[in-house]
Design a protein around this motif. Structure first.
Motif, PDB file in Angstrom:
ATOM      1  N   LYS A   1     118.517  22.359   0.284  1.00 37.69           N
ATOM      2  CA  LYS A   1     119.860  22.423  -0.142  1.00 37.69           C
ATOM      3  C   LYS A   1     120.857  22.085   0.747  1.00 37.69           C
ATOM      4  O   LYS A   1     121.229  23.192   1.212  1.00 37.69           O
TER       5      LYS A   1
ATOM      6  N   ALA B   1     124.679  22.574   1.489  1.00 43.19           N
ATOM      7  CA  ALA B   1     126.349  21.668   0.790  1.00 43.19           C
ATOM      8  C   ALA B   1     126.928  21.801   1.681  1.00 43.19           C
ATOM      9  O   ALA B   1     127.277  22.806   2.839  1.00 43.19           O
TER      10      ALA B   1
ATOM     11  N   ASP C   1     130.185  19.643  -3.368  1.00 40.71           N
ATOM     12  CA  ASP C   1     128.631  18.951  -3.241  1.00 40.71           C
ATOM     13  C   ASP C   1     127.771  19.257  -2.167  1.00 40.71           C
ATOM     14  O   ASP C   1     127.973  19.845  -1.787  1.00 40.71           O
TER      15      ASP C   1
ATOM     16  N   ASP D   1     120.303  12.952  -3.739  1.00 42.59           N
ATOM     17  CA  ASP D   1     121.727  13.378  -4.253  1.00 42.59           C
ATOM     18  C   ASP D   1     122.081  13.576  -5.176  1.00 42.59           C
ATOM     19  O   ASP D   1     121.106  14.993  -5.537  1.00 42.59           O
ATOM     20  N   SER D   2     122.775  14.692  -5.002  1.00 45.09           N
ATOM     21  CA  SER D   2     123.422  16.147  -6.187  1.00 45.09           C
ATOM     22  C   SER D   2     122.740  15.727  -7.444  1.00 45.09           C
ATOM     23  O   SER D   2     122.580  16.713  -8.403  1.00 45.09           O
TER      24      SER D   2
END
Length: 85
Positions: A11, A13, A36, A75-76
């Motif tokens: 991840k 961020a 995000d 994407d998130s």
């Protein structure tokens, strides 16, 4: 007998400020807003070959060369954005 690929996620961020995430050496760039994130998914056997550099408003991810793995950027919402190579 075919080996089973074990995939892993990293991840990336933008914590305090918007950030630019660049995947090298191909130069694919994503802009992410504060709070995000995006995720890169790849074969866990390659984890030691992935290099990640960061600075105040950017992240550079150096991936092993093509053919080593499927590199997928999510994407998130966990939706595929692009498959690298």
């Amino acid at each position: 007998m075919t080996a089973v690929q074990s995939m892993m996620d990293i991840k990336l961020a933008a914590a305090d400020v918007p950030a630019r995430v660049t995947f090298e050496p191909i130069g694919v760039v994503f802009e992410i807003t504060t709070g995000d994130f995006i995720t890169v998914r790849f074969d866990s056997a390659l984890a030691s070959s992935v290099e990640i550099y960061h600075w105040s408003n950017g992240i550079s991810v150096w991936l092993p060369y093509p053919g080593e793995s499927d590199y997928v950027v999510l994407d998130s919402s966990d939706q595929e954005m692009i498959q690298l190579w």
